[in-house]
Write an enzyme that holds these catalytic residues in place. Structure first.
Site, mmCIF file in Angstrom:
data_model
loop_
_atom_site.group_PDB
_atom_site.id
_atom_site.type_symbol
_atom_site.label_atom_id
_atom_site.label_comp_id
_atom_site.label_asym_id
_atom_site.label_seq_id
_atom_site.Cartn_x
_atom_site.Cartn_y
_atom_site.Cartn_z
ATOM 1 C CB CYS A 124 27.360 39.614 14.222
ATOM 2 S SG CYS A 124 28.066 40.690 15.293
ATOM 3 C CG HIS A 165 31.456 36.671 14.971
ATOM 4 N ND1 HIS A 165 31.232 37.212 14.205
ATOM 5 C CD2 HIS A 165 31.100 37.345 16.188
ATOM 6 C CE1 HIS A 165 30.771 38.145 13.486
ATOM 7 N NE2 HIS A 165 30.775 38.645 15.077
ATOM 8 C CD GLU A 177 32.040 33.378 12.100
ATOM 9 O OE1 GLU A 177 31.993 34.746 12.005
ATOM 10 O OE2 GLU A 177 30.718 33.269 12.293
#
Length: 583
Positions: A398, A518, A520
């Protein structure tokens, strides 16, 4: 539908989220479909406008919901996909009731906490519990509900009252309550104290809810005498007192609960349709939690601005752990406050400056995660510059990806002036500068790979596109793309319209990758996120051999059982356990 309510006492942050996730995990491993709801008593509509220092990171869902990080635990443990309505707040409930009142839905009645707010809570829970969360699209059979905060808080009173009524509405055999409490052990005496738990359970019972299981959080396993004392004063059988002591890995918690007969209790108490299978149902969790023989060590420098509170990067840390686990390496995360890398710190606090740079220079890889605001961006750019010049493995997520673009523009293209802003990074159409909440580009979006020789594309199993979750207010200016690509800084992934730059890679560098999304948020313990997995492989010196072998790890690196045998058939698409250990 069976409902399991998890409440907490004595202190907040006691581990209700992990307990709720673990309960769901052991029930799912028995073949049931499980969903989860998190209730937060604060008045905010959602978690989107919180500072990470308030409640930790903001977790983003497929539908763009900005929610509490506990929903991240539910998704990782249960491998499910939740929606924004799985996070219920006081703000959402009051907003829905006030909107109804404005429409005249209450036909002129006085709108009150009881029954209107409490009814709205119950209706929300019953409606959301039916929404499918598994890939097979089947409806859930069990709904685990976590009530945030501690029993006795003023703000959670309407929720407690709602569930007091709810237990009679759905009948006893369909509702049970787990109360998580603290059993402190003062260092002066070393004795486990039960009084806080007694008081907490007494308060809960006074509000009309009687716990079926009392889960005791403690530093060491509970003595039998302590367990019997809690049983006597809390109106439960000794078997209903569950000990969850501090363990080396959160993945051990489902095993702890299963070993203490929690599944058997639920089968009896809730009449669950479970055929009791052998104790191998949590094989994968045993395999994960028993990882102790590592083949190497790996350190990652996490350069961010919220490093004083590790929950600010909860999903990032989990994604790194999942990837380290996959290559059987012990992970060390070095937290570096990006402001400490800046020249101003050298003048004001030289010791802090040099310590920060020493941490960065001694790391095997560099990670710059997402963030907001200008503070600390210069330090992040310094870290990115160092990783690029020293050929250190680098992942920017990001804001980290956007700053990698800014760094390259400044130091390679020699562009001067304001780098983080027009013309390098620009506002997006979704961004409404007049309002902060819910105005970003949020949720699952598709990224198309534009080249076939991309490292990240190979890590994704040579996929033509990926669907990942976004949360950003700015983007890289697509009009400047050509200037970068002429110098080997390639935008290998773009959105479906080709207008938004999603993935960057640098030529002549082992692993210099940036992603606008993102990754994750979709990482799982046995299915790590490819960008993070690539970072760990590169940091451990295994990336080239991994790519040359067609994205397979050597047997030495894979999950192995105690006898030392292992499975070489390990793909990033789905990390497989040895065939003789699979369910």
């Amino acid at each position: 539908m069976k409902y399991i309510l998890v409440t907490g006492g004595v202190i907040s942050g006691i581990g209700k989220g992990i307990i709720a996730s673990s309960v769901g995990t052991i029930l799912k491993s028995c073949g049931l479909h499980v969903t989860a709801i998190k209730i937060d008593p604060y008045i905010n509509i959602d978690a989107g406008t919180f500072s990470p220092y308030e409640h930790g990171e903001v977790f983003v869902l497929d539908d763009g919901g900005e929610v509490d990080l506990d929903l991240g635990n539910y998704e990782r443990f249960l491998d499910i996909r939740l929606t924004k309505d799985n996070n219920l707040t006081t703000g959402k409930i009051y907003q829905s009731v006030i909107n109804k009142e404005r429409r005249g839905d209450y036909l002129g009645k006085t709108v009150q906490v009881v029954p209107h707010i409490t009814d709205a809570i119950q209706e929300w829970v019953m409606r959301q519990a039916k929404i499918p969360v598994d890939d097979d699209g089947l409806g859930p059979q069990v709904c685990v509900i976590e009530l945030g905060g501690t029993v006795g808080d003023i703000e959670s009173m309407p929720f407690i009252e709602a569930f007091r009524q709810f237990q009679f509405k759905v009948k006893r055999e369909n509702f049970c309550n787990i109360h998580v409490s603290l059993v402190p052990q003062p260092s002066a005496t070393g004795e486990q104290k039960t009084k806080p738990t007694q008081n907490s359970v007494r308060e809960l019972r006074g509000l009309g809810l009687s716990p079926d299981l009392v889960v005791c959080r403690c530093s060491t396993p509970l003595d039998n005498a302590v367990k019997e004392k809690i049983s006597m004063f809390c109106h439960v059988e000794p078997e209903q007192v569950i000990c969850v002591h501090d363990v080396s890995s959160i993945y051990r918690v489902p095993l702890l609960l299963e070993d203490q007969g929690v599944v058997d209790y639920f089968c009896h108490r809730l009449h669950l349709p479970i055929e009791m299978r052998p104790r191998k149902m949590l094989t994968k969790w045993k395999e994960i939690s028993d990882r102790s023989r590592f083949v190497g060590h790996c350190s990652i420098a996490l350069v961010g601005k919220y490093t004083k509170f590790s929950d600010s990067y909860a999903s990032v840390i989990k994604a790194l752990e999942h990837s380290a686990l996959a290559i059987n390496h012990k992970l060390a995360v070095k937290y570096i406050d990006s402001a400490d890398l800046e020249a101003a710190t050298l003048h004001q606090e030289p010791v802090k400056y040099h310590e920060a740079w020493q941490k960065l220079c001694s790391a095997d890889g560099v990670l710059v995660p997402g963030g907001f605001g200008v503070r600390g961006t210069e330090g992040k750019i310094q870290a990115i510059s160092w990783a690029r010049k020293q050929k250190k493995p680098f992942l920017g997520v990001c804001l980290g990806m956007q700053l990698a673009v800014c760094e390259f523009a400044r130091n390679v293209l020699d562009w001067q002036g304001e780098l983080f802003g027009p013309p390098k990074v620009i506002d997006m159409p979704e961004h409404n500068p007049g309002q902060m909440g819910g105005t970003m580009r949020l949720g699952k979006r598709r990224t198309i790979f534009k080249t076939t020789n991309s490292i990240l594309r190979k890590l994704y199993g040579d996929a033509e596109y990926v669907d990942e979750r976004h949360r950003h207010r700015f983007e890289v200016n697509p009009e400047l793309k050509q200037h970068f690509e002429e110098k080997g800084f390639r935008f290998v992934g773009q959105d479906m319209e080709g207008e938004r730059m999603e993935v960057i890679e640098l030529d002549d560098h082992l692993y210099f990758v940036g992603v606008q999304y993102h990754p994750e948020f979709t990482s799982r313990p046995i299915k790590p996120s490819p960008p993070y997995f690539g970072l760990l492989l590169a940091a451990a010196g295994k990336l080239q051999s991994y790519l040359q072998k067609g994205c397979h790890l050597s047997p030495r690196d894979t999950y192995s059982d105690r006898s030392g045998s292992s499975s070489p058939d390990l793909e990033i698409a789905e990390l497989k356990f040895p065939s003789h250990l699979q369910d």
